[in-house]
Design a protein around this motif. Sequence first.
Motif, short mmCIF file in Angstrom:
data_model
loop_
_atom_site.label_atom_id
_atom_site.label_comp_id
_atom_site.label_asym_id
_atom_site.label_seq_id
_atom_site.Cartn_x
_atom_site.Cartn_y
_atom_site.Cartn_z
N SER A 106 0.85 -1.20 0.00
CA SER A 106 0.00 0.00 0.00
C SER A 106 0.88 1.24 0.00
O SER A 106 2.10 1.16 0.19
N ALA A 107 0.25 2.40 -0.20
CA ALA A 107 0.99 3.66 -0.23
C ALA A 107 0.19 4.76 0.46
O ALA A 107 -1.04 4.75 0.45
N SER A 118 -3.73 11.12 0.38
CA SER A 118 -4.50 9.93 -0.01
C SER A 118 -3.75 8.69 0.43
O SER A 118 -2.58 8.74 0.82
N ALA A 119 -4.43 7.55 0.36
CA ALA A 119 -3.83 6.25 0.62
C ALA A 119 -4.51 5.23 -0.28
O ALA A 119 -5.73 5.35 -0.55
N TYR A 120 -3.78 4.22 -0.72
CA TYR A 120 -4.33 3.30 -1.72
C TYR A 120 -3.44 2.07 -1.83
O TYR A 120 -2.31 2.03 -1.35
N VAL A 151 9.76 -11.44 -7.15
CA VAL A 151 9.89 -9.99 -7.03
C VAL A 151 8.84 -9.35 -7.92
O VAL A 151 8.65 -9.77 -9.08
N PHE A 152 8.16 -8.33 -7.40
CA PHE A 152 7.18 -7.58 -8.18
C PHE A 152 7.62 -6.13 -8.26
O PHE A 152 7.98 -5.51 -7.26
N GLU A 153 7.58 -5.59 -9.47
CA GLU A 153 7.86 -4.17 -9.64
C GLU A 153 6.55 -3.41 -9.59
O GLU A 153 5.59 -3.75 -10.29
N THR A 154 6.49 -2.39 -8.73
CA THR A 154 5.25 -1.65 -8.53
C THR A 154 5.48 -0.16 -8.74
O THR A 154 6.61 0.34 -8.67
N TRP A 155 4.38 0.57 -8.96
CA TRP A 155 4.43 2.00 -9.21
C TRP A 155 3.79 2.74 -8.04
O TRP A 155 2.58 2.63 -7.81
N PRO A 156 4.59 3.47 -7.25
CA PRO A 156 4.10 4.09 -6.02
C PRO A 156 2.89 5.01 -6.20
O PRO A 156 2.08 5.16 -5.28
N ASP A 157 2.76 5.63 -7.37
CA ASP A 157 1.61 6.52 -7.57
C ASP A 157 0.35 5.78 -7.97
O ASP A 157 -0.71 6.39 -8.15
N GLY A 158 0.44 4.45 -8.10
CA GLY A 158 -0.73 3.65 -8.44
C GLY A 158 -1.14 3.74 -9.89
O GLY A 158 -2.22 3.27 -10.26
N SER A 159 -0.29 4.29 -10.74
CA SER A 159 -0.65 4.51 -12.14
C SER A 159 -0.65 3.23 -12.97
O SER A 159 -1.25 3.19 -14.04
#
Length: 388
Positions: A106-107, A118-120, A151-159
């Motif tokens: 989550s972020a 915000s949080a998501y 390993v998972f690559e994720t995008w902190p802004d949720g885009s």
Amino acid sequence: MERRTVLRAAVVGAGTAAFSGALWQQAFGAVAQPGPSPYGELLAADGNGIQLPARFSSRVIARSGSRVTGTSYTWHFAPDGGACFAAGSGWIYVSNSEIPLVGGASAVRFNADGSIASAYRILSGTNVNCAGGATPWGTWLSCEEVPLGRVFETWPDGSRSGEERTRMGRFTHEAAACDPDRRVVYLTEDEEDGCFYRFVPDTWGDLRTGKVQVLCAPADQTSGPVTWRDIPDRDGFPIFTRWQVGAAKHFDGGEGCWYDDGTCYFTTKGDNRVWAYDAVNQRIDLAYDDSLVPAGTATLTGVDNITGASSGDLFVAEDGGNMEINIITPQGVVAPFLRINGQSSSEITGPAFSPDGSRLYFSSQRGTSGNSIGSGGITYEVTGPFRR
């Protein structure tokens, strides 16, 4: 006399030397020793149960199972590894969830004044997401701490939705640290006979293809040159990756990982050590070992997650111990920076600084409840005059 006792005697009273990537050849003289913190003594606990030095303060950012303040988002259980990312005039703190089967990450997004915007959710449906690491291109690598973990690559802004990066190896992943100078990603493995790996992508910035290598050195070596060898089968089945190369060096419970200026620091919880891999000269040394300090004086035990400040200070969180984050200075002094009271059945996870270095984020994975599924998790922010 036991070998570790001999080593302890060799360094007690030897003093400390500033340690950086160029100085790790002075291994034993540089092993951090207890001493006075540059921030001073810890004061009485504040209203959140946290002891801090003078001029520092804490606030609760999120609690597991409750809505993040000012948002409709419910914070995940068992918060673990984390990192901060610049986002417009503010920043984002990401946090893994070390829960089986639903894990993910989550972020929390912050405005320029530190208020919560915000949080998501940024990753869902993964398994026991423990630690990970930030990339120079602004993504978060979330790692599964299970056999044949991914390993998972994720995008902190949720885009974008998180994407699997299985070419980085299938094993009991813990943390990751990117080395932009050599264009590799270092990876720790949380097993009693785990290894230290690096992923060499075919193209820097694209983690979809590349090769996995393992650090090789004599089994009892704590200081000296190392080599790297390719892992024959990165999928780890039917033979786990840590058993595929006979010359591989094994580490007792790999945990946190942090790269800075030619050196990758990583921790091993089974022997309470902080290691330093000198990437320039390809050698390992010890930055800290609780058996190499005067008996009864070790302030740092249960070493776990690790992060660094722009000052060169390392901040090492404890899994157990007395629930502290300890600082290790470039001068080789180790001392408590903060202590959480009343949460002895928890562990401190996810330490990370805001982009401007003025705020430190971290979590108590199980909080005051000590609940094994992490339902009592608490995520904190500490603000104050951090050294730059």
